[in-house]
Design a protein around this motif. Structure first.
Motif, PDB file in Angstrom:
ATOM      1  N   HIS A  11       7.753  -9.725   5.405  1.00 31.78           N
ATOM      2  CA  HIS A  11       7.228  -9.471   7.151  1.00 31.78           C
ATOM      3  C   HIS A  11       5.748  -8.549   7.228  1.00 31.78           C
ATOM      4  N   PHE A  12       5.357  -8.324   5.953  1.00 35.00           N
ATOM      5  CA  PHE A  12       3.599  -7.808   6.468  1.00 35.00           C
ATOM      6  C   PHE A  12       3.086  -8.475   5.110  1.00 35.00           C
ATOM      7  N   VAL A  13       3.802 -10.046   5.239  1.00 38.78           N
ATOM      8  CA  VAL A  13       2.322 -11.136   4.492  1.00 38.78           C
ATOM      9  C   VAL A  13       2.472 -12.213   5.559  1.00 38.78           C
ATOM     10  N   GLY A  14       1.480 -12.469   6.699  1.00 38.93           N
ATOM     11  CA  GLY A  14       0.643 -13.954   7.047  1.00 38.93           C
ATOM     12  C   GLY A  14       0.447 -14.786   5.913  1.00 38.93           C
ATOM     13  N   GLU A  15       0.522 -16.236   6.578  1.00 42.51           N
ATOM     14  CA  GLU A  15       0.037 -17.440   5.722  1.00 42.51           C
ATOM     15  C   GLU A  15      -0.681 -17.738   6.580  1.00 42.51           C
ATOM     16  N   VAL A  16      -1.738 -17.754   6.540  1.00 49.52           N
ATOM     17  CA  VAL A  16      -3.138 -18.829   7.347  1.00 49.52           C
ATOM     18  C   VAL A  16      -3.267 -20.308   7.211  1.00 49.52           C
ATOM     19  N   SER A  17      -3.028 -20.659   8.278  1.00 43.58           N
ATOM     20  CA  SER A  17      -3.735 -22.445   8.088  1.00 43.58           C
ATOM     21  C   SER A  17      -4.835 -22.250   9.578  1.00 43.58           C
ATOM     22  N   GLY A  18      -5.111 -23.465   8.892  1.00 38.40           N
ATOM     23  CA  GLY A  18      -6.106 -24.377  10.452  1.00 38.40           C
ATOM     24  C   GLY A  18      -7.932 -23.385   9.883  1.00 38.40           C
ATOM     25  N   LYS A 138      -0.132 -17.926 -17.874  1.00 37.54           N
ATOM     26  CA  LYS A 138       0.897 -17.340 -18.110  1.00 37.54           C
ATOM     27  C   LYS A 138       1.052 -15.747 -17.261  1.00 37.54           C
ATOM     28  N   GLY A 139       1.657 -15.224 -16.853  1.00 37.57           N
ATOM     29  CA  GLY A 139       1.301 -14.047 -15.549  1.00 37.57           C
ATOM     30  C   GLY A 139       0.619 -13.741 -14.649  1.00 37.57           C
ATOM     31  N   GLY A 140       0.079 -12.402 -14.177  1.00 34.85           N
ATOM     32  CA  GLY A 140      -0.541 -12.580 -13.521  1.00 34.85           C
ATOM     33  C   GLY A 140      -0.503 -12.676 -12.153  1.00 34.85           C
ATOM     34  N   ASN A 141       0.483 -12.499 -11.509  1.00 43.38           N
ATOM     35  CA  ASN A 141       0.993 -12.386 -10.197  1.00 43.38           C
ATOM     36  C   ASN A 141       0.458 -10.961  -9.628  1.00 43.38           C
ATOM     37  N   THR A 142       0.397 -10.695  -8.543  1.00 41.44           N
ATOM     38  CA  THR A 142      -0.057 -10.041  -7.647  1.00 41.44           C
ATOM     39  C   THR A 142       1.220  -9.697  -6.554  1.00 41.44           C
ATOM     40  N   GLU A 143       1.184  -8.564  -7.030  1.00 33.21           N
ATOM     41  CA  GLU A 143       2.251  -7.837  -5.974  1.00 33.21           C
ATOM     42  C   GLU A 143       1.489  -6.639  -5.244  1.00 33.21           C
ATOM     43  N   PHE A 144       2.331  -6.811  -3.814  1.00 39.65           N
ATOM     44  CA  PHE A 144       1.713  -5.377  -2.956  1.00 39.65           C
ATOM     45  C   PHE A 144       2.467  -5.086  -2.239  1.00 39.65           C
ATOM     46  N   ALA A 145       3.026  -3.946  -1.701  1.00 40.34           N
ATOM     47  CA  ALA A 145       3.417  -2.694  -1.460  1.00 40.34           C
ATOM     48  C   ALA A 145       2.907  -2.627   0.140  1.00 40.34           C
ATOM     49  N   ASP A 146       4.295  -2.647   0.832  1.00 38.77           N
ATOM     50  CA  ASP A 146       3.796  -2.220   2.654  1.00 38.77           C
ATOM     51  C   ASP A 146       4.038  -0.272   2.651  1.00 38.77           C
ATOM     52  N   MET A 147       3.183   0.072   3.115  1.00 45.12           N
ATOM     53  CA  MET A 147       3.175   1.341   2.747  1.00 45.12           C
ATOM     54  C   MET A 147       3.499   1.961   4.114  1.00 45.12           C
ATOM     55  N   ARG A 148       3.189   0.890   5.211  1.00 48.28           N
ATOM     56  CA  ARG A 148       3.590   1.728   6.990  1.00 48.28           C
ATOM     57  C   ARG A 148       5.437   1.852   6.388  1.00 48.28           C
ATOM     58  N   ALA A 149       6.128   0.555   5.440  1.00 49.03           N
ATOM     59  CA  ALA A 149       7.501  -0.266   5.633  1.00 49.03           C
ATOM     60  C   ALA A 149       8.250   1.811   4.821  1.00 49.03           C
ATOM     61  N   ALA A 238       8.135   4.063  -2.463  1.00 47.21           N
ATOM     62  CA  ALA A 238       7.468   3.143  -1.990  1.00 47.21           C
ATOM     63  C   ALA A 238       7.247   1.187  -2.632  1.00 47.21           C
ATOM     64  N   THR A 239       7.652   1.354  -3.841  1.00 46.75           N
ATOM     65  CA  THR A 239       7.375   0.084  -4.417  1.00 46.75           C
ATOM     66  C   THR A 239       9.067  -0.169  -4.676  1.00 46.75           C
ATOM     67  N   ASN A 240       9.418   0.104  -4.026  1.00 48.41           N
ATOM     68  CA  ASN A 240      10.519  -0.526  -4.453  1.00 48.41           C
ATOM     69  C   ASN A 240      10.743  -1.579  -3.125  1.00 48.41           C
ATOM     70  N   ALA A 241      11.971  -2.544  -4.694  1.00 44.60           N
ATOM     71  CA  ALA A 241      11.946  -4.493  -3.872  1.00 44.60           C
ATOM     72  C   ALA A 241      11.775  -4.605  -2.026  1.00 44.60           C
ATOM     73  N   GLU A 242      11.916  -3.703  -1.860  1.00 44.90           N
ATOM     74  CA  GLU A 242      12.240  -4.141  -0.379  1.00 44.90           C
ATOM     75  C   GLU A 242      11.130  -4.149   0.532  1.00 44.90           C
ATOM     76  N   PHE A 243       9.898  -3.238  -0.214  1.00 40.56           N
ATOM     77  CA  PHE A 243       8.448  -3.388  -0.034  1.00 40.56           C
ATOM     78  C   PHE A 243       7.909  -3.958  -0.196  1.00 40.56           C
ATOM     79  N   VAL A 244       7.861  -5.007  -1.420  1.00 40.32           N
ATOM     80  CA  VAL A 244       7.106  -5.175  -2.267  1.00 40.32           C
ATOM     81  C   VAL A 244       6.984  -6.687  -1.872  1.00 40.32           C
TER      82      VAL A 244
END
Ligand code: OGA
Ligand code: MN
Length: 295
Positions: A11-18, A138-149, A238-244
């Protein structure tokens, strides 16, 4: 064109278009994006084939450029970029992947640890905007953790225990945890620890978030081992999958995040192949806690 934002499953990620980031934003578009940052904390823009100047111009809608000095062991004469963007690639000045034993490369591997940008500065960064110019195969995904949640999910006892704690942050702590421990005297002075609150309050919506980062190596008022154990527990929580949210890069994606309410890390990737990522960093406006004179 009007801006549309689709909330992703995290929920803490928005995909922007326009929006076409090659063009200047109108004042109302800029305010809309900033308000979305406050709501979401991470925004994803696809198909933005921008140059450095356009990326910087977009970032400056949200504040001042953060001065990049003091955040690297790379000498100014060896910088690949002179556009004011932070070079987050694995490339040298010659445009080729850095040798495996290069000091810059070894230092940059610290980005694989969970962190918040510039938490090692007295006034840490507000937003970071990262543009994918060459995606690694190969690899190089970036992961984000929601520190409010992550903060909200703590029990009341833990919240009370940590609410007023202050940590020391330094690049020497994050790099040191990977075994990078050799510094010149100039680097030691440059990387001198700074103080940051462990829980911070967002200036707009006033929600609290955990302010963690691998740069944090000590909690003031605790012994080093006791503080580090508490930090480890909080990081694990804070880096549990539910927040990432895991971002799988496509060429010309731009991802923008609020360092005041998220942490991020890049996953390991094929260092023999190029990965060209460039970051514009928007400076924060105030320290999270008053800095004390160094001991
Ligand atoms: C950054 C960072 C991660 C990445 O730009 O601040 O940590 O994916 N980058 O390269
Ligand atoms: Mn970073």
């Amino acid at each position: 064109m009007t801006i549309a934002i689709r909330q992703l499953q995290k929920h803490f990620v928005g995909e922007v278009s326009g929006l076409d980031l090659r063009k200047p934003l109108t004042e109302s578009e800029a305010r809309e994006v900033e308000a979305a940052m406050d709501t979401y904390a991470v925004l994803v823009f696809h198909d933005q084939d921008i140059n450095d100047e356009q990326q910087m111009a977009f970032a400056l809608n949200f504040g001042q450029r953060e001065d990049a000095r003091g955040g690297t062991v790379t000498k100014a004469k060896d910088y690949r970029l002179d556009s004011g963007l932070n070079d987050v690639s694995n490339l040298g000045k010659d445009g080729k992947p850095l040798p495996k034993d290069s000091r810059t490369h070894l230092f940059n591997l610290g980005n694989c640890l969970w962190h918040s940008d510039s938490s090692f500065r007295p006034i840490p960064a507000k937003f970071s905007l990262l543009s994918a110019r060459v995606v690694n195969p190969k690899g190089g995904n970036t992961e984000f953790a929601d520190m409010r949640a992550a903060y909200d999910a703590l029990d009341d006892e833990t919240k009370a225990e940590i609410d007023d704690l202050v940590c020391e942050h330094s690049l020497m702590y994050s790099r040191g945890s990977l075994g990078f421990t050799e510094y010149t005297d100039d680097e030691k002075a440059m990387f001198k620890p700074v103080l940051q609150r462990l829980v911070r309050t967002h200036p707009v919506h006033r929600r609290k978030s955990l302010y963690l980062s691998s740069h944090a190596g000590k909690i003031v008022s605790m012994s080093v081992p006791e503080g580090r154990l508490l930090l480890r527990d909080l990081n694990e929580h804070a880096t549990n999958a539910e927040f990432v949210y895991v971002h799988k890069w496509k060429l010309h994606d731009l991802v923008m995040w609020d360092n005041r309410q998220t942490m991020h890390r890049v996953r390991r990737y094929d260092q023999s192949q190029p990965r060209d990522m460039r970051r514009a960093t928007v400076a924060g406006t105030e320290p999270t806690v008053q800095q004390q004179a160094a001991e």
